[in-house]
Scaffold this active site. Structure first.
Site, mmCIF file in Angstrom:
data_model
loop_
_atom_site.group_PDB
_atom_site.id
_atom_site.type_symbol
_atom_site.label_atom_id
_atom_site.label_comp_id
_atom_site.label_asym_id
_atom_site.label_seq_id
_atom_site.Cartn_x
_atom_site.Cartn_y
_atom_site.Cartn_z
ATOM 1 N N LYS A 1 0.976 -1.178 0.038
ATOM 2 C CA LYS A 1 0.336 0.002 0.002
ATOM 3 C C LYS A 1 0.949 1.178 -0.107
ATOM 4 C CE LYS A 1 -3.847 -1.689 2.930
ATOM 5 N NZ LYS A 1 -4.973 -1.614 1.815
ATOM 6 N N ARG B 1 -10.358 -11.473 1.545
ATOM 7 C CA ARG B 1 -11.235 -12.295 1.061
ATOM 8 C C ARG B 1 -10.303 -13.646 1.071
ATOM 9 N NH1 ARG B 1 -11.554 -8.610 -3.935
ATOM 10 N NH2 ARG B 1 -11.512 -7.141 -2.242
HETATM 11 N N1 BES Z 1 -8.087 -3.767 4.619
HETATM 12 C C1 BES Z 1 -8.156 -3.355 3.214
HETATM 13 C C2 BES Z 1 -9.555 -2.560 2.966
HETATM 14 C C3 BES Z 1 -9.525 -1.210 3.515
HETATM 15 C C4 BES Z 1 -8.934 -0.074 3.123
HETATM 16 C C5 BES Z 1 -10.224 -1.001 4.719
HETATM 17 C C6 BES Z 1 -9.039 1.145 3.721
HETATM 18 C C7 BES Z 1 -10.202 0.312 5.240
HETATM 19 C C8 BES Z 1 -9.950 1.314 4.808
HETATM 20 C C9 BES Z 1 -8.276 -4.544 2.337
HETATM 21 O O1 BES Z 1 -7.384 -5.696 2.479
HETATM 22 C C10 BES Z 1 -7.537 -4.086 1.007
HETATM 23 O O2 BES Z 1 -6.543 -3.638 0.888
HETATM 24 N N2 BES Z 1 -8.349 -3.907 -0.262
HETATM 25 C C11 BES Z 1 -8.316 -3.612 -1.331
HETATM 26 C C12 BES Z 1 -8.737 -4.325 -2.431
HETATM 27 C C13 BES Z 1 -8.253 -4.009 -3.900
HETATM 28 C C14 BES Z 1 -6.608 -4.435 -3.891
HETATM 29 C C15 BES Z 1 -9.081 -4.715 -4.850
HETATM 30 C C16 BES Z 1 -8.753 -2.071 -1.561
HETATM 31 O O3 BES Z 1 -10.025 -1.919 -1.053
HETATM 32 O O4 BES Z 1 -8.105 -1.288 -2.018
HETATM 33 ZN ZN ZN Z 2 -5.450 -5.462 1.784
#
Ligand code: BES
Ligand code: ZN
Ligand code: ZN
Length: 498
Positions: free
Chosen positions: A275, A349
């Site tokens: 990230k 997921r």
């Molecule tokens: N934990 C995150 C989702 C999240 C992001 C929750 C910001 C709360 C605030 C999750 O694991 C994630 O990173 N999801 C990605 C999915 C994408 C790679 C398809 C997302 O939401 O960017």
């Molecule tokens: Zn994630």
């Protein structure tokens, strides 16, 4: 916080601050407020007349009483229009009272709150609100000696205390403390709240309340075929665990068995698909789903409803290392289905696939999962509404109905079959993310649905936007919210009493 009851006339209460509330646009003050107003030479009605007090929701006015009545101060809370006032607002108003008093360092207060349709059950909401309102997530700030907590609350009632009143107070304390307990877990930094620590919390819950517990380490999880969970777990040096807690409260065997699955990623760096660093620190909250499931288990253990509940939580970190799952890796879940991990940041997921599958081996009849699954749910619904999706409209309606009752906003997103296209992989049964950025939250839910048997009513609650409050509210500190517990508690109460 200690709670007690007094039927004394409010101006006779021997305490520091008396809290009153007034409604916007009301012609007449409630009898008790009118009584205080009169004793204070009409200071409240004058303020209203001059427009200095508007009685808007979350407005507060502190008045010194200079010996005209026994309480040293009166805190007047605006409550908005009485026609718009409901139980969710009452809880928030009590939370606002708690926060306002705590910020002023007031340790002792009497609450004389009137509502349009008085009901004993409001006691429990006020207690819950006071407790959640004073919660301070600054757990590692050294406390100054002279700062004292709000410790003594007296409810000023017309009726003397009774078993019913005491039961409402106890219920409010249980719900409020469980919400705060979950918030505390979410607030803990990932170096302290490691997967191992989460397991210790689960174990001490099990011991304290006599819950059934089963903990799988990575080796045991692999032996069970949880290749999806283990793939994410492999990147971290901290040991990971799949945890099950069970409460057996059903008095008749035919009752439904509720399965609760909570995403427990104690830190989500994104893994190899790392990230951006901005706000990455907030990803210690990626175990909020598991925290809510743990606190729901704690609540049922305390309140002992007539129902069986099973909680399952995959607990791991998502970190990049030489052992991490790579983009393009193919892993196998417990049901033999293969997953192409295209983006290692869509880890929730992947770990939930095995958690959902395992939960279905435990005789559950209904399933709910709570997960900070996507950032996309924030784009869709913002920070105050959770997204829900599922495989059974009746069950969805039930959850949404209880969310409404509990004052936790939830909104259904579609799960049309056409979205299954988004899960296509050229090498495996599923890809963990769509090939282009679209319908992010729905894609997450569609992926999860592949791991739930069609005969099990299942609802997925995406709390990606609601688990963490980005800026302080009048009724809540910035940080973890404990979202989901009240909805689940309301639902469990209904199932248990029917
Ligand atoms: N934990 C995150 C989702 C999240 C992001 C929750 C910001 C709360 C605030 C999750 O694991 C994630 O990173 N999801 C990605 C999915 C994408 C790679 C398809 C997302 O939401 O960017
Ligand atoms: Zn994630
Ligand atoms: Zn995540």
């Amino acid at each position: 916080m200690k709670f007690s009851i007094s039927t004394l006339s409010p101006e006779q209460l021997k305490l520091d601050t008396l809290v009153l509330n007034i409604f916007e646009g009301d012609q007449n003050l409630s009898p008790r407020v009118a009584q205080i107003d009169q004793a204070l030479d009409s200071v409240i009605s004058q303020g209203l007349k001059n427009g200095e007090i508007k009685a808007k929701l979350f407005e507060s006015t502190l008045i010194y009483t200079f010996g005209k009545i026994t309480p040293k101060k009166v805190l007047v809370l605006g409550s908005g229009k009485s026609s718009e006032f409901d139980s969710a607002k009452l809880t928030k108003l009590a939370a606002f009272a708690g926060r306002t008093l705590a910020k002023k360092g007031i340790t002792q207060a009497g609450l004389c709150i009137s509502t349009p349709k008085p009901d004993l059950r409001e006691m429990s909401l006020m207690v819950e609100g006071l407790l959640t309102g004073v919660f301070d997530p600054a757990i590692y700030v050294s406390k100054k000696e002279d700062v004292k907590d709000l410790s003594d609350v007296v409810f000023n009632l017309d009726v003397p205390t009774s078993e019913k009143v005491e039961a409402e107070i106890t219920n409010g304390v249980q719900v409020g403390e469980c919400i705060n307990w979950a918030r505390r877990l979410v607030a803990e930094p990932a170096n302290i709240l490691t997967p191992q620590r989460v397991v210790e919390e689960a174990k001490s819950l099990a011991t304290e309340f006599d819950l059934e517990i089963e903990v799988l380490d990575e080796k045991q999880a692999r032996e069970k075929g949880m290749g999806a969970f283990c793939a994410i777990a492999s990147g971290s040096d901290e040991p990971s665990f799949m945890v099950k807690l069970a409460y057996h409260g059903a008095k008749s065997p035919k009752k439904s068995v509720l399965g609760l699955v909570g995403k427990g990623v104690t830190f989500d760096s994104g893994g190899i698909s790392i990230k951006p660093s901005d706000k990455m620190e907030e990803m210690k909250m990626d175990m909020a789903g598991a925290a809510t499931v743990l606190s729901a288990m704690r609540l049922v253990a305390m309140t002992k409803p007539n129902i069986d509940v099973v909680g399952v939580m995959p607990i791991t970190e998502n970190l990049p290392s030489g052992k991490s799952v790579r983009p393009g890796d193919v892993v196998k879940a417990m049901n033999g289905k293969t997953i192409e991990v295209i983006n290692t940041d869509a880890e929730g997921r992947v770990v939930l696939a095995d958690a959902l599958l395992w939960s279905q081996e435990m005789g559950i009849t209904h399933l709910i999962d709570l997960a900070t699954l996507t950032g996309a749910v924030i784009s869709a619904l913002g920070y105050e509404v959770s997204g829900v999706m599922g495989n059974n409209q009746e069950w969805l309606n039930k959850i949404i109905e209880h969310a409404n009752k509990a004052g936790e906003k939830m909104w259904q997103l579609p799960s049309f079959d056409l979205y299954k296209e988004l899960l296509k992989s050229s090498i495996a049964d599923y890809a963990n993310v769509p090939s282009s950025r679209q319908a992010g939250s729905i894609a997450g839910a569609m992926f999860l649905s592949e791991f739930v048997a069609p005969g099990i009513p299942w609802v997925h609650i995406d709390i990606g936007g609601t688990a963490w409050l980005n800026s302080e509210k009048p009724y809540m500190a910035k940080g973890p919210t404990g979202v989901g517990l009240k909805t689940i508690s309301s639902l469990i109460n209904e199932v248990a009493t029917n």
